[in-house]
Scaffold this active site. Structure first.
Site, PDB file in Angstrom:
ATOM      1  N   SER A   3      25.752 -13.675  -5.436  1.00 13.72           N
ATOM      2  CA  SER A   3      25.964 -14.385  -7.068  1.00 13.72           C
ATOM      3  C   SER A   3      26.883 -15.406  -7.011  1.00 13.72           C
ATOM      4  O   SER A   3      27.165 -16.025  -7.995  1.00 13.72           O
ATOM      5  CB  SER A   3      26.328 -13.332  -7.921  1.00 13.72           C
ATOM      6  OG  SER A   3      25.230 -12.631  -8.617  1.00 13.72           O
TER       7      SER A   3
ATOM      8  N   SER B  73      24.420 -14.556 -10.485  1.00 14.58           N
ATOM      9  CA  SER B  73      24.859 -13.898 -11.919  1.00 14.58           C
ATOM     10  C   SER B  73      26.069 -14.757 -12.314  1.00 14.58           C
ATOM     11  O   SER B  73      26.109 -15.070 -13.094  1.00 14.58           O
ATOM     12  CB  SER B  73      25.288 -12.678 -11.763  1.00 14.58           C
ATOM     13  OG  SER B  73      26.240 -12.386 -11.056  1.00 14.58           O
TER      14      SER B  73
ATOM     15  N   LYS C  25      35.172 -16.108 -14.420  1.00 16.40           N
ATOM     16  CA  LYS C  25      33.655 -15.031 -14.717  1.00 16.40           C
ATOM     17  C   LYS C  25      34.170 -14.273 -15.616  1.00 16.40           C
ATOM     18  O   LYS C  25      35.130 -13.342 -15.576  1.00 16.40           O
ATOM     19  CB  LYS C  25      33.089 -14.700 -13.511  1.00 16.40           C
ATOM     20  CG  LYS C  25      31.798 -14.131 -13.653  1.00 16.40           C
ATOM     21  CD  LYS C  25      31.156 -13.750 -12.107  1.00 16.40           C
ATOM     22  CE  LYS C  25      29.873 -12.974 -12.550  1.00 16.40           C
ATOM     23  NZ  LYS C  25      29.106 -12.521 -11.155  1.00 16.40           N
TER      24      LYS C  25
END
Ligand code: GLN
Length: 489
Positions: free
Chosen positions: A176, A152, A77
């Site tokens: 998330s 997210s 990420k």
């Protein structure tokens, strides 16, 4: 052998026996990513840098001192700083930021000999549940590209779902990891707060942020967690515990396991197909010897309001560092220093981030601090106590990860509160600092994946993974892969 469809264990075995090299494996994934660029999963790819790491992994494999992840490509990420890599956190504010150092998580994967496959797309500063707020454009759900992947960590989730990466890192402040895992039909684990160092993980709400992993299966997650977890003195909330084998309970029998079902997680507002899949999953668990226990999480309706006081409060403080002075976005034109800071922040942050900063500053302001921030802290404690009391009667808690399956782009754009409610079942876990997972548990009538959430007591990740893995030995939801453009399945 289909390199894109194999478990980490099979890939590691192939690397060890020389059936293929890390360079070949990494290239196969990079080619597949290239063919699926339209999904928007990655912000940054750097083929040469990745292949360079793969070559070094191949040397290590040849020397015979490889670990279980040596030579395995891992997508990270874009919230984790990786030395020499553009690290944007999905924001224009950091669109020019090349990290000068590695996050602890990246260090750990590097030490394990894993290959950085690329940096995945995400909601700006990890704020969102749909991946629509990234400065770099949306991520598309591989099961239906007109729908969101969740957020997210939508880039990591969609990448794993489309088998563009065998393992991905992610972070979870209010859901998330679990919510996008559910919407994309993969497995995701948010560890206990303090398990994974936050050093070099760009801060959103520090008392809630926790790094974790995404992969097709629980067995793969156990390998990923083993690599990334561990004490780090540079994070003051990192927990010092003896090394643990997170794979220890894989395949464990479930005889007598008590599954707590919170009354509040099974009420109205849940899509019928989601409720059906969760019920069917519970029946599978019962057939394996587990039993149901009704529990009460009486403050759970307070979790979203509490979170949306505390998380913005912490965000407003954390994001004050972006001032255009030392790094990050700086406005091209300005009158004086104050104007430079104002313009840089106005241009660098998107609308949702600004909304959070404003809310956070408000609840921390003199006159409102007691009424909002302090009160929210008190209710946070009550929510945590709810969970601790529930665990006196059950071993794990189960329920839906999200009330709905993946929704179309724009569906919740006009109403932030509707978006915030996507995390209604996940947020309490962060407020309590507990470990939680989402695993695939079926599909709705439109062919969209449904996620089952499993929550365990603090530091019971091995139990959590064992409970998930046992289900995955009975079902094949986690092996299902979406049909992709270009005919690649
Ligand atoms: N959707 C929640 C938010 O927008 C949670 C995000 C997260 O876990 N990083 O804050």
């Amino acid at each position: 052998m289909d390199l894109n469809r194999s478990s980490l264990k099979v890939l590691a075995e192939g690397l060890r026996t020389g059936a293929f090299s890390s360079v070949e494996l990494t290239s196969a994934y990079l080619d597949r990513i290239e063919a699926q660029r339209d999904l928007g999963c990655f912000i940054t790819l750097d083929r040469e840098r990745s292949l360079d790491q793969a070559r070094r992994a191949d040397q290590r494999l040849a020397q015979g001192n490889a670990g279980p992840l040596t030579g395995i490509p891992v997508a990270h990420k874009d919230i984790f700083c990786a030395s020499g890599w553009l690290t944007t956190c999905g924001s224009r504010m950091l669109s020019n930021f090349v990290a000068p150092y590695d996050a602890h998580v990246i260090e750990r994967f590097n030490q394990a000999g894993a290959v950085i496959l690329g940096k995945t797309n995400m909601d700006e500063f990890a704020m969102g549940s749909s991946n629509e707020t990234s400065f770099f454009g949306p991520v598309r759900n591989p099961w239906d590209t007109a729908r969101v992947p969740g957020g997210s960590s939508g880039g990591s989730a969609a990448a794993v779902a489309a088998r563009l990466a065998p393992l991905a890192t992610a972070t979870d402040t209010g859901g998330s990891i679990r919510q996008p895992a559910a919407l994309c039909g993969i497995s995701g684990l948010k560890p206990t707060y303090g398990r994974v160092s936050r050093y070099g993980m760009i801060a959103y709400a520090s008392s809630l942020d926790q790094g974790g992993v995404m992969a097709p299966s629980a067995a793969d997650l156990a390998l990923g967690l083993t690599a990334m977890a561990g004490f780090d003195a540079r994070d003051a909330t990192s927990v010092q515990r003896p090394d643990e084998d997170f794979a220890a309970q894989l395949g464990r029998p479930l005889e007598g396991l008590r599954i707590g079902l919170p009354r509040q997680y099974f009420g109205s507002g849940i899509e019928a197909d989601v409720a059906r899949c969760i019920e069917e999953a519970l029946k599978v668990y019962e057939s394996l010897g587990a039993r149901r226990v009704d529990i009460d999480l009486s403050y759970s309706d307070q979790s979203v309001p509490v979170y949306y006081v505390l998380a913005p409060a912490e965000a407003s403080s954390n994001l004050s560092r972006y001032d255009g002075v030392r790094y990050g976005w700086r406005a091209a034109q300005y009158d004086d220093l104050e104007d430079m800071v104002t313009r840089s922040r106005s241009e660098g942050f998107g609308a949702e981030v600004k909304r959070r900063i404003l809310t956070g500053t408000y609840v921390l302001s003199r006159g409102y601090y007691d009424a909002y921030y302090l009160q929210a802290q008190r209710v946070r404690r009550l929510i945590q106590q709810d969970f601790l009391r529930a665990f006196e009667h059950c071993d794990v808690i189960m329920g839906p990860t999200a009330p709905t399956t993946a929704f179309p782009f724009g569906a919740k754009g006009g109403d932030p509160v509707q978006m915030y409610l996507s995390d209604i079942f996940t947020i309490g876990v962060n407020l309590a600092g507990l470990p939680g997972m989402s695993i695939p548990a079926g599909f709705d009538g439109a062919g969209l994946p449904v996620g089952l959430q499993i929550i365990a007591p603090h530091f019971a990740e091995a139990l959590l993974l064992g409970v998930a893995d046992r289900y995955q030995r009975e079902t094949d939801w986690h092996d299902r892969v979406p049909a992709l453009n270009g005919g690649q399945v």
